[in-house]
Design a protein around this motif. Structure first.
Motif, mmCIF file in Angstrom:
data_model
loop_
_atom_site.group_PDB
_atom_site.id
_atom_site.type_symbol
_atom_site.label_atom_id
_atom_site.label_comp_id
_atom_site.label_asym_id
_atom_site.label_seq_id
_atom_site.Cartn_x
_atom_site.Cartn_y
_atom_site.Cartn_z
ATOM 1 N N LEU A 52 -4.920 -0.885 -5.684
ATOM 2 C CA LEU A 52 -4.079 -1.634 -4.756
ATOM 3 C C LEU A 52 -4.398 -1.314 -3.299
ATOM 4 N N GLY A 53 -5.035 -0.178 -3.052
ATOM 5 C CA GLY A 53 -5.439 0.128 -1.683
ATOM 6 C C GLY A 53 -6.341 -0.927 -1.073
ATOM 7 N N CYS A 54 -7.035 -1.693 -1.926
ATOM 8 C CA CYS A 54 -7.927 -2.754 -1.431
ATOM 9 C C CYS A 54 -7.166 -3.842 -0.680
ATOM 10 N N VAL A 55 -5.849 -3.929 -0.878
ATOM 11 C CA VAL A 55 -5.077 -4.967 -0.193
ATOM 12 C C VAL A 55 -5.126 -4.756 1.322
ATOM 13 N N ILE A 56 -5.258 -3.507 1.760
ATOM 14 C CA ILE A 56 -5.365 -3.235 3.193
ATOM 15 C C ILE A 56 -6.694 -3.753 3.736
ATOM 16 N N LEU B 292 -7.951 1.950 7.768
ATOM 17 C CA LEU B 292 -8.920 1.624 6.718
ATOM 18 C C LEU B 292 -9.469 2.887 6.069
ATOM 19 N N ARG B 293 -9.715 3.917 6.856
ATOM 20 C CA ARG B 293 -10.172 5.196 6.288
ATOM 21 C C ARG B 293 -9.118 5.757 5.336
ATOM 22 N N GLU B 294 -7.872 5.723 5.773
ATOM 23 C CA GLU B 294 -6.783 6.238 4.934
ATOM 24 C C GLU B 294 -6.692 5.461 3.626
ATOM 25 N N ALA B 295 -6.779 4.130 3.719
ATOM 26 C CA ALA B 295 -6.680 3.301 2.513
ATOM 27 C C ALA B 295 -7.835 3.575 1.558
ATOM 28 N N ALA B 296 -9.048 3.715 2.092
ATOM 29 C CA ALA B 296 -10.215 3.993 1.247
ATOM 30 C C ALA B 296 -10.093 5.364 0.576
ATOM 31 N N ASP B 297 -9.686 6.360 1.349
ATOM 32 C CA ASP B 297 -9.546 7.705 0.791
ATOM 33 C C ASP B 297 -8.447 7.770 -0.264
ATOM 34 N N HIS B 298 -7.418 6.957 -0.095
ATOM 35 C CA HIS B 298 -6.288 6.944 -1.023
ATOM 36 C C HIS B 298 -6.601 6.165 -2.296
ATOM 37 N N SER B 299 -7.593 5.275 -2.230
ATOM 38 C CA SER B 299 -7.855 4.385 -3.371
ATOM 39 C C SER B 299 -9.260 4.588 -3.924
ATOM 40 N N ILE B 300 -10.245 3.834 -3.440
ATOM 41 C CA ILE B 300 -11.549 3.809 -4.096
ATOM 42 C C ILE B 300 -12.326 5.106 -3.976
ATOM 43 N N PHE C 96 0.817 -1.213 0.000
ATOM 44 C CA PHE C 96 0.000 0.000 0.000
ATOM 45 C C PHE C 96 0.854 1.268 0.000
ATOM 46 N N SER C 97 1.992 1.206 0.639
ATOM 47 C CA SER C 97 2.871 2.376 0.702
ATOM 48 C C SER C 97 3.388 2.778 -0.674
ATOM 49 N N ARG C 98 3.321 1.841 -1.648
ATOM 50 C CA ARG C 98 3.792 2.109 -3.011
ATOM 51 C C ARG C 98 2.653 2.445 -3.968
ATOM 52 N N ALA C 99 1.427 2.411 -3.490
ATOM 53 C CA ALA C 99 0.275 2.582 -4.375
ATOM 54 C C ALA C 99 0.054 4.047 -4.721
ATOM 55 N N PRO C 100 -0.091 4.370 -6.001
ATOM 56 C CA PRO C 100 -0.418 5.750 -6.383
ATOM 57 C C PRO C 100 -1.823 6.114 -5.906
ATOM 58 N N GLU C 101 -2.097 7.387 -5.816
ATOM 59 C CA GLU C 101 -3.430 7.837 -5.424
ATOM 60 C C GLU C 101 -4.464 7.361 -6.444
ATOM 61 N N GLY C 102 -5.572 6.834 -5.945
ATOM 62 C CA GLY C 102 -6.643 6.374 -6.816
ATOM 63 C C GLY C 102 -6.445 4.982 -7.375
#
Length: 328
Positions: A226-230, A256-264, A217-223
């Motif tokens: 891959l954020g779903c892996v968290i 989880l909030r951070e991962a969702a905001d960063h991805s989906i 996740f630390s390598r995932a670009p915004e949007g």
């Protein structure tokens, strides 16, 4: 709703020519997503279900099965596909790699159908025999598909699943993981499969899968998806813990909030066919964590669209989705 199925971020087109009409909803407001919500995918599934290889090839035109795991996944559970795809493998030299990929993918799922989801001690000797017979065919077909099309990612991800079932060991499976990630370092489905393989029930160590997910996740670009892996890593942590409230901590909710905001939920996220699968992962993880704000945004975006995975970890998946959807 028809104009909100696909698009980029929150700015979606008014209409989508490929969006399937939403089916009649259940009383609880939910419905099961069909063919990734896309008319083109539905044509592909119907051609495969009818055993029509020529129609299937035509329906494949908009897609790249070598990279689109979700579209390929719509074929792997089709009962009867295994009965005729072998003919396409032998007779269609031009499209042999595609036929091999579809056949290998189906044989992986068909093998697990024979084994069932029972614990190993409850699987009969005959079930084990059929399981391994089907996985051996899957391995042969997927390896040849990968050889014919060195750029493809999907054969390697499916080989991870068959390798786990065949107990081929860490060295083989790590080589397959690396082969997939060399082709696409951000491939979500490969990361999700590896999160599963690192679980203690598959001989992994506690915390190993979560650490892998956090590094990815630390390598995932915004949007990026891959954020779903968290989300999935925390769902797996919950499964392993056998404690219903295991995820209900402020720290996990924040992650989880951070991962969702960063991805989906990021404006750069692209709503590809089947985007609802990504949102269902976060819907379940956030619900298990007792998160009250971001989960509402996720369920609102889904608007009742249910995908069985990952809710199948519950004894009554649809009931759990509906309950959390109602609470959100």
């Amino acid at each position: 709703m028809l104009g909100k199925l696909f698009g980029r971020g929150t700015e979606r087109p008014a209409t989508d020519p490929y969006a399937l009409p939403v089916p009649r909803r259940q009383k609880n407001g939910m419905y099961t997503l069909r063919a990734l919500g896309d008319a083109r995918v539905l044509a592909l599934v119907e051609a495969a279900d009818a055993g029509d290889w020529e129609a299937l090839k035509t329906a494949l035109t908009p897609f790249d099965l070598g990279r689109d795991h979700l579209v390929l996944g719509e074929l792997d559970d089709l009962d009867g596909l295994q009965d005729w795809i072998g003919k396409a493998v032998e007779e269609d030299k031009e499209h042999r790699a595609t036929a091999l990929l579809i056949s290998g993918t189906r044989h992986v799922s068909w093998g697990w159908e024979a084994r069932t989801a029972e614990r190993a001690v409850n699987v009969s000797r005959d079930q084990w025999r059929i399981f391994h017979e089907r996985l051996r065919i899957a391995e042969e077909h997927l390896l040849e598909a990968a050889e014919l099309r060195p750029d493809w990612v999907t054969p390697w991800r499916r080989l991870l699943t068959s390798g786990r079932g065949m107990s081929l060991g860490p060295a083989v499976n790590e080589a397959r993981r690396d082969a997939a990630l060399r082709r696409d370092p951000l491939d979500l489905e490969t990361h999700l499969e590896w999160v599963s393989q690192l679980q203690p029930r598959w001989s992994g160590k506690p915390g190993q899968a979560l650490a892998f997910a956090q590094e990815a996740f630390s390598r995932a670009p915004e949007g990026h998806r891959l954020g779903c892996v968290i989300a999935m890593a925390y769902i797996e942590e919950w499964v392993e813990s056998e404690r219903g409230d295991y995820l209900e901590t402020a720290e996990i909710q924040a992650q989880l909030r951070e991962a969702a905001d960063h991805s989906i939920l990021h404006p750069a996220y692209v709503r590809h066919p089947g985007w609802q699968h990504d949102f269902n992962m976060f819907a379940m993880a956030l619900s298990l964590a007792g998160e009250r704000h971001t989960v509402r945004r996720v369920f609102q975006a889904l608007d009742g669209a249910y995908t069985s995975w990952p809710w199948t970890y519950f004894a009554d998946p649809e009931k759990e989705f509906a309950r959390h959807h109602r609470r959100a």
